[in-house]
Write an enzyme that holds these catalytic residues in place. Sequence first.
Site, PDB file in Angstrom:
ATOM      1  N   THR A 124       5.251 -23.604  28.322  1.00 10.11           N
ATOM      2  CA  THR A 124       6.192 -23.971  29.378  1.00 10.11           C
ATOM      3  C   THR A 124       7.093 -22.788  29.719  1.00 10.11           C
ATOM      4  O   THR A 124       7.343 -21.924  28.862  1.00 10.11           O
ATOM      5  CB  THR A 124       7.064 -25.163  28.918  1.00 10.11           C
ATOM      6  OG1 THR A 124       8.187 -25.288  29.770  1.00 10.11           O
ATOM      7  CG2 THR A 124       7.580 -24.988  27.497  1.00 10.11           C
ATOM      8  N   ASP A 125       7.613 -22.780  30.941  1.00  9.35           N
ATOM      9  CA  ASP A 125       8.563 -21.729  31.321  1.00  9.35           C
ATOM     10  C   ASP A 125       9.862 -21.822  30.517  1.00  9.35           C
ATOM     11  O   ASP A 125      10.619 -20.854  30.441  1.00  9.35           O
ATOM     12  CB  ASP A 125       8.862 -21.779  32.835  1.00  9.35           C
ATOM     13  CG  ASP A 125       9.503 -23.076  33.307  1.00  9.35           C
ATOM     14  OD1 ASP A 125       9.619 -24.025  32.499  1.00  9.35           O
ATOM     15  OD2 ASP A 125       9.889 -23.141  34.490  1.00  9.35           O
ATOM     16  N   GLU A 126      10.116 -22.986  29.902  1.00 10.39           N
ATOM     17  CA  GLU A 126      11.380 -23.166  29.183  1.00 10.39           C
ATOM     18  C   GLU A 126      11.493 -22.266  27.953  1.00 10.39           C
ATOM     19  O   GLU A 126      12.581 -22.074  27.421  1.00 10.39           O
ATOM     20  CB  GLU A 126      11.570 -24.636  28.776  1.00 10.39           C
ATOM     21  CG  GLU A 126      11.608 -25.554  29.973  1.00 10.39           C
ATOM     22  CD  GLU A 126      12.167 -26.930  29.675  1.00 10.39           C
ATOM     23  OE1 GLU A 126      13.026 -27.053  28.781  1.00 10.39           O
ATOM     24  OE2 GLU A 126      11.759 -27.876  30.341  1.00 10.39           O
ATOM     25  N   TYR A 148      13.387 -28.730  21.968  1.00 15.14           N
ATOM     26  CA  TYR A 148      12.068 -28.834  22.626  1.00 15.14           C
ATOM     27  C   TYR A 148      11.510 -27.450  22.921  1.00 15.14           C
ATOM     28  O   TYR A 148      10.391 -27.112  22.509  1.00 15.14           O
ATOM     29  CB  TYR A 148      12.178 -29.642  23.930  1.00 15.14           C
ATOM     30  CG  TYR A 148      10.989 -29.432  24.858  1.00 15.14           C
ATOM     31  CD1 TYR A 148       9.718 -29.907  24.520  1.00 15.14           C
ATOM     32  CD2 TYR A 148      11.126 -28.738  26.069  1.00 15.14           C
ATOM     33  CE1 TYR A 148       8.622 -29.694  25.357  1.00 15.14           C
ATOM     34  CE2 TYR A 148      10.042 -28.526  26.901  1.00 15.14           C
ATOM     35  CZ  TYR A 148       8.786 -29.007  26.547  1.00 15.14           C
ATOM     36  OH  TYR A 148       7.705 -28.793  27.374  1.00 15.14           O
ATOM     37  N   LYS A 152       8.264 -25.390  21.423  1.00 15.34           N
ATOM     38  CA  LYS A 152       7.177 -24.897  22.286  1.00 15.34           C
ATOM     39  C   LYS A 152       7.020 -23.381  22.123  1.00 15.34           C
ATOM     40  O   LYS A 152       5.903 -22.865  22.144  1.00 15.34           O
ATOM     41  CB  LYS A 152       7.442 -25.257  23.748  1.00 15.34           C
ATOM     42  CG  LYS A 152       7.310 -26.726  24.080  1.00 15.34           C
ATOM     43  CD  LYS A 152       5.902 -27.292  23.891  1.00 15.34           C
ATOM     44  CE  LYS A 152       4.912 -26.738  24.889  1.00 15.34           C
ATOM     45  NZ  LYS A 152       3.580 -27.398  24.747  1.00 15.34           N
TER      46      LYS A 152
HETATM   47  P1  NAD Z   1       3.680 -36.184  28.166  1.00 11.29           P
HETATM   48  O1  NAD Z   1       4.837 -36.467  27.271  1.00 11.29           O
HETATM   49  O2  NAD Z   1       3.501 -36.981  29.411  1.00 11.29           O
HETATM   50  O3  NAD Z   1       2.310 -36.315  27.342  1.00 11.29           O
HETATM   51  C1  NAD Z   1       2.177 -35.874  26.012  1.00 11.29           C
HETATM   52  C2  NAD Z   1       0.939 -36.539  25.423  1.00 11.29           C
HETATM   53  O4  NAD Z   1       0.762 -36.031  24.095  1.00 11.29           O
HETATM   54  C3  NAD Z   1       1.044 -38.069  25.315  1.00 11.29           C
HETATM   55  O5  NAD Z   1      -0.139 -38.675  25.778  1.00 11.29           O
HETATM   56  C4  NAD Z   1       1.236 -38.301  23.819  1.00 11.29           C
HETATM   57  O6  NAD Z   1       0.732 -39.558  23.387  1.00 11.29           O
HETATM   58  C5  NAD Z   1       0.476 -37.132  23.228  1.00 11.29           C
HETATM   59  N1  NAD Z   1       0.937 -36.769  21.878  1.00 11.29           N
HETATM   60  C6  NAD Z   1       2.220 -36.588  21.456  1.00 11.29           C
HETATM   61  N2  NAD Z   1       2.242 -36.294  20.146  1.00 11.29           N
HETATM   62  C7  NAD Z   1       0.946 -36.245  19.728  1.00 11.29           C
HETATM   63  C8  NAD Z   1       0.322 -35.985  18.484  1.00 11.29           C
HETATM   64  N3  NAD Z   1       1.042 -35.701  17.383  1.00 11.29           N
HETATM   65  N4  NAD Z   1      -1.024 -36.007  18.428  1.00 11.29           N
HETATM   66  C9  NAD Z   1      -1.767 -36.307  19.527  1.00 11.29           C
HETATM   67  N5  NAD Z   1      -1.230 -36.588  20.727  1.00 11.29           N
HETATM   68  C10 NAD Z   1       0.113 -36.561  20.825  1.00 11.29           C
HETATM   69  O7  NAD Z   1       3.776 -34.641  28.492  1.00 11.29           O
HETATM   70  P2  NAD Z   1       3.368 -33.831  29.812  1.00 11.29           P
HETATM   71  O8  NAD Z   1       4.523 -33.793  30.725  1.00 11.29           O
HETATM   72  O9  NAD Z   1       2.055 -34.313  30.283  1.00 11.29           O
HETATM   73  O10 NAD Z   1       3.209 -32.362  29.198  1.00 11.29           O
HETATM   74  C11 NAD Z   1       1.958 -31.935  28.650  1.00 11.29           C
HETATM   75  C12 NAD Z   1       2.106 -30.524  28.129  1.00 11.29           C
HETATM   76  O11 NAD Z   1       2.509 -29.666  29.188  1.00 11.29           O
HETATM   77  C13 NAD Z   1       3.164 -30.373  27.035  1.00 11.29           C
HETATM   78  O12 NAD Z   1       2.665 -29.488  26.078  1.00 11.29           O
HETATM   79  C14 NAD Z   1       4.359 -29.782  27.769  1.00 11.29           C
HETATM   80  O13 NAD Z   1       5.136 -28.996  26.912  1.00 11.29           O
HETATM   81  C15 NAD Z   1       3.668 -28.939  28.822  1.00 11.29           C
HETATM   82  N6  NAD Z   1       4.436 -28.711  30.058  1.00 11.29           N
HETATM   83  C16 NAD Z   1       4.979 -29.765  30.725  1.00 11.29           C
HETATM   84  C17 NAD Z   1       5.660 -29.531  31.927  1.00 11.29           C
HETATM   85  C18 NAD Z   1       6.250 -30.686  32.724  1.00 11.29           C
HETATM   86  O14 NAD Z   1       6.928 -30.448  33.723  1.00 11.29           O
HETATM   87  N7  NAD Z   1       6.020 -31.939  32.350  1.00 11.29           N
HETATM   88  C19 NAD Z   1       5.782 -28.234  32.427  1.00 11.29           C
HETATM   89  C20 NAD Z   1       5.201 -27.179  31.700  1.00 11.29           C
HETATM   90  C21 NAD Z   1       4.530 -27.427  30.529  1.00 11.29           C
END
Ligand code: NAD
Length: 329
Positions: A124-126, A148, A152
């Site tokens: 993530t950009d964070e 968080y 990451k």
């Molecule tokens: P989300 O919270 O919607 O989904 C996370 C998923 O991971 C869920 O389905 C959850 O059940 C599963 N999970 C959590 N812990 C787990 C474990 N121990 N074992 C197996 N599965 C597990 O998140 P998202 O928004 O879809 O983000 C997905 C990824 O993208 C993350 O790694 C996040 O850091 C990254 N990201 C998100 C954003 C954003 O804007 N949402 C931006 C950049 C990067």
Amino acid sequence: MRILVTGGAGFIGSHFVRTLLAPGGGGPHVTVLDALTYAGNRANLRTVEDDPRFSFVHGDIRDRPLVDSLLAAHDAVVHFAAESHVDRSIEGGTEFATTNVVGTQVLLESAVRHRIARFVHVSTDEVYGSIPEGSWTEDEPLAPNSPYSASKAGSDLLALAHHRTHGLDVSVTRCSNNYGPHQHPEKVIPLFTTRLLAGERVPLYGDGLNVRDWLHVDDHCRALRLVLEGGRPGQVYNIGGGTELSNKELTERLIAACGADRDRVEHVTDRKGHDRRYSVDWTKIRTELGYTPRHSFEDGLAETVAWYRDHPDWWAPTAPTAAPGGAAR
Ligand code: NAD
């Protein structure tokens, strides 16, 4: 090719899987490994459930024997699974450290053992911290501020270390804020949308001037596919190119899109350690892999609001009842 997608029942992971298995999308076999935490939802995968190229494993990325048995039968990993909500990490960060850091380590070690041909780590950009002006390139040192983003950053660096130490073919992506359908209603756009549609008030953190770059989830997933197929091992790719808005501006756009009154905004105490601004320079992925975003924010937001309006059955059971979250990812 057999691809293991961790966290594939979440917001971005499920979009990625639906895109991979879209009709005419080619022939990868996809296994989703997801623990179905509060953020995971099998309904996100309903449209691909009967596809013979798809299988679902309910399990945890921290479960070493399970991960080992799965990776023995896959060629590539796209790793989304994470605890993803900053506010929850401020309330308590242990799950963030174990899932995001330890879980990633388990996957990486197993990937080395099973000679996985390709690993994409979704960061993530964070991880860069906060930037008052200008944009970060991939060479910027990491300076995360929340539990968080720190977790990451740990997993991001572990991924790169497994390239340098073990030669694992891993690329890391650092994307800006995503929006779109199927995002859990604890996050700002669905939180505000569902509240405004219900005639309720929305909590805006602090002065509302924190800036985020909003990218449609479909653009993020297209960039990830480009990285999966053409990214160089050991390289980081920033993914951005959305629309930079302060939270106040975002709220105004959501109020307009939902046809709500401006007096619905409730100013609440700022989030602890709230990053002021994120901004990535995404020149590298544009010039190297030909990525450009396709979705305009105006159309994407209107479609997203319409999706939440049409799918209360999807979000109502999981919508937060109190108002813990303000306007930030
Ligand atoms: P989300 O919270 O919607 O989904 C996370 C998923 O991971 C869920 O389905 C959850 O059940 C599963 N999970 C959590 N812990 C787990 C474990 N121990 N074992 C197996 N599965 C597990 O998140 P998202 O928004 O879809 O983000 C997905 C990824 O993208 C993350 O790694 C996040 O850091 C990254 N990201 C998100 C954003 C954003 O804007 N949402 C931006 C950049 C990067």
